[in-house]
Design an enzyme around this catalytic site. Structure first.
Site, PDB file in Angstrom:
ATOM      1  N   LYS A   1     -13.633  -0.664   6.067  1.00 15.27           N
ATOM      2  CA  LYS A   1     -14.216  -1.447   4.981  1.00 15.27           C
ATOM      3  C   LYS A   1     -15.299  -2.387   5.478  1.00 15.27           C
ATOM      4  CE  LYS A   1     -10.503   0.232   2.871  1.00 15.27           C
ATOM      5  NZ  LYS A   1      -9.535   1.131   3.529  1.00 15.27           N
TER       6      LYS A   1
ATOM      7  N   ASP B   1      -0.971  -5.513   8.925  1.00 22.37           N
ATOM      8  CA  ASP B   1      -1.985  -4.533   8.558  1.00 22.37           C
ATOM      9  C   ASP B   1      -3.219  -5.315   8.118  1.00 22.37           C
ATOM     10  OD1 ASP B   1      -3.547  -2.473   7.651  1.00 22.37           O
ATOM     11  OD2 ASP B   1      -2.022  -1.569   6.377  1.00 22.37           O
TER      12      ASP B   1
ATOM     13  N   TRP C   1       0.857  -1.185   0.000  1.00 25.64           N
ATOM     14  CA  TRP C   1       0.000   0.000   0.000  1.00 25.64           C
ATOM     15  C   TRP C   1       0.893   1.236   0.000  1.00 25.64           C
ATOM     16  CZ3 TRP C   1      -2.159   2.604   4.843  1.00 25.64           C
ATOM     17  CH2 TRP C   1      -3.135   3.562   4.508  1.00 25.64           C
TER      18      TRP C   1
ATOM     19  N   ALA D   1      -6.745  -4.686   7.073  1.00 27.56           N
ATOM     20  CA  ALA D   1      -7.702  -3.654   6.673  1.00 27.56           C
ATOM     21  C   ALA D   1      -8.975  -4.218   6.059  1.00 27.56           C
ATOM     22  CB  ALA D   1      -7.045  -2.693   5.677  1.00 27.56           C
TER      23      ALA D   1
END
Length: 394
Positions: A243, A208, A127, A210
């Site tokens: 999300k 991470d 990312w 997400a």
């Protein structure tokens, strides 16, 4: 003073959004922005979240601060969601943060406090904001091989060969599921091998997470994170609710630090709270309160899980349909990997020149590295994208 400031480079995704807005073509297609969209191109408020907001409006009696770490019950519910019963609650320190990005930044801050010489090993690609934050903080970065553009899969041998170059105290940054920007995920067997190598070299894993719930389901998407947390002496986890709860603008995230030695919890928890105080003092609470309300009510949670599952399976279906369309129109199985990827994103593996050609000739907008947001498609636009790809000679 201000005259000494330099103009900063434009954020590529934000610039892409602006270009899309200014494009007068009615049949243009936005596959760049990283938000979930339904079949009508909207980013809806989830049913359970809407109900929780109504309940909160009726029942909440104060807007006073909750504490430097946020509401402890939010941390407990998120620990259960992410880690289940894999590790003891007494080994987990946690603070609420402004989104997953805030959690990532706080995690890097903690690493720098603990070991100023730590190198952060990141996947190639990763990312972009990971790299932007690390550059801004002046922290050393080392890429490890990850995505194979030719196959659309993972260069696992290269990944392992690079990870074992890490030194004790370095950090290996991993994507818990739904790798951004590629959509290519490690198998659980591969994850076990990664964990073994990280432990062998004495590095610290940072995950991470997400997109839990967007790949193979809530439990399956947490499996790798749980494996790491129970297998490594120390683990850092940055999780986002943007999300899977659809609360992007509420900026709701959490940073967790797992230490197998429970004696470390007091100092770690204190450090995380201290970092919150230095950066923004008290974390935002509205989104966290919504998440807490949904996860703490059996009926709301069941409805949330059902809607999340519909979103997940809808993206999987779009992947299958796109792969099928490309196979039929190109008479090639080159893009079969799209059906195997998970989450919102996939990387087509084409040049920036081809990406620009798709934009200029067909009104198809994607990030320059050829990352597409699968959730930006629907059944009507999939054929358009497939034909554009074929016409561009990709």
């Amino acid at each position: 003073m201000f005259e000494a400031l330099k103009e900063q480079p434009a954020d590529k995704i934000l610039a892409l959004m602006q270009s899309f807005k200014e494009d007068p073509r009615e049949d243009k297609l936005d596959l760049g922005v990283g938000v979930y969209k339904d079949a009508h191109g909207n980013t809806p408020i989830m049913r359970a979240v809407k109900t929780a907001e109504k309940r909160l409006w009726e029942e909440q009696e104060t807007k006073a601060y909750t504490g430097l770490a946020g509401d402890p019950l939010f941390a407990e519910r998120m620990r259960e969601l992410v880690l289940g019963d894999t590790v003891e609650a007494g080994t987990v320190s946690a603070v609420a943060t402004p989104g997953g990005t805030g959690a990532v930044r706080q995690g890097f801050d903690m690493v720098r406090m603990a070991n100023p010489d730590a190198v952060i090993h990141v996947s190639d690609p990763t990312w972009p904001n990971h790299l932007s934050i690390l550059k801004h903080m002046g922290m050393p970065v080392a890429p490890y091989r990850y995505f194979d553009s030719e196959s659309g899969g993972i260069d696992f041998a290269g990944m392992i060969a690079d990870i074992v170059q890490a030194k004790p105290g370095d950090v290996v940054l991993l994507h818990g599921c739904c790798h951004n920007p590629t959509g290519a995920n490690l198998s659980l067997v591969e994850w076990k091998h990664v964990v073994e190598k990280i432990n062998e070299v004495g590095a610290i894993p940072m995950i991470d997470l997400a997109y839990q719930g967007f790949g193979d389901g809530l439990e399956a998407d947490a499996a790798a994170t749980r494996l790491v947390a129970e297998s490594c002496p120390e683990t850092i986890i940055a999780a986002s609710c943007s999300k899977n709860f659809g609360i992007y603008r509420e900026r709701t995230g959490i940073l967790m630090a797992v230490a197998q030695d429970p004696a470390k919890k007091k100092v770690v928890q204190g450090t995380l709270a201290y970092l919150n105080r230095q950066n923004f003092s008290f974390p935002p609470d509205h989104g966290a309160r919504l998440v807490l309300t949904v996860l703490g009510d059996a009926e709301l949670r069941a409805d949330w899980e059902a809607e999340l599952e519909d979103m997940r399976t809808g993206m999987l279906e779009l992947r299958r349909v796109l792969a099928d369309e490309l196979r039929q129109r190109s008479n090639s199985d080159r893009f079969e990997f799209l059906a195997e990827h998970r989450g919102m994103f996939s990387r087509l593996g084409v040049s920036p020149e081809m990406v620009e050609k798709l934009r200029a000739d067909h009104g198809v907008y994607m990030v320059g590295d050829s990352r597409i947001n699968v959730a930006g498609l629907n059944r009507d636009t999939v054929p358009k994208l497939a034909q554009a790809i074929v016409d561009a000679g990709i």
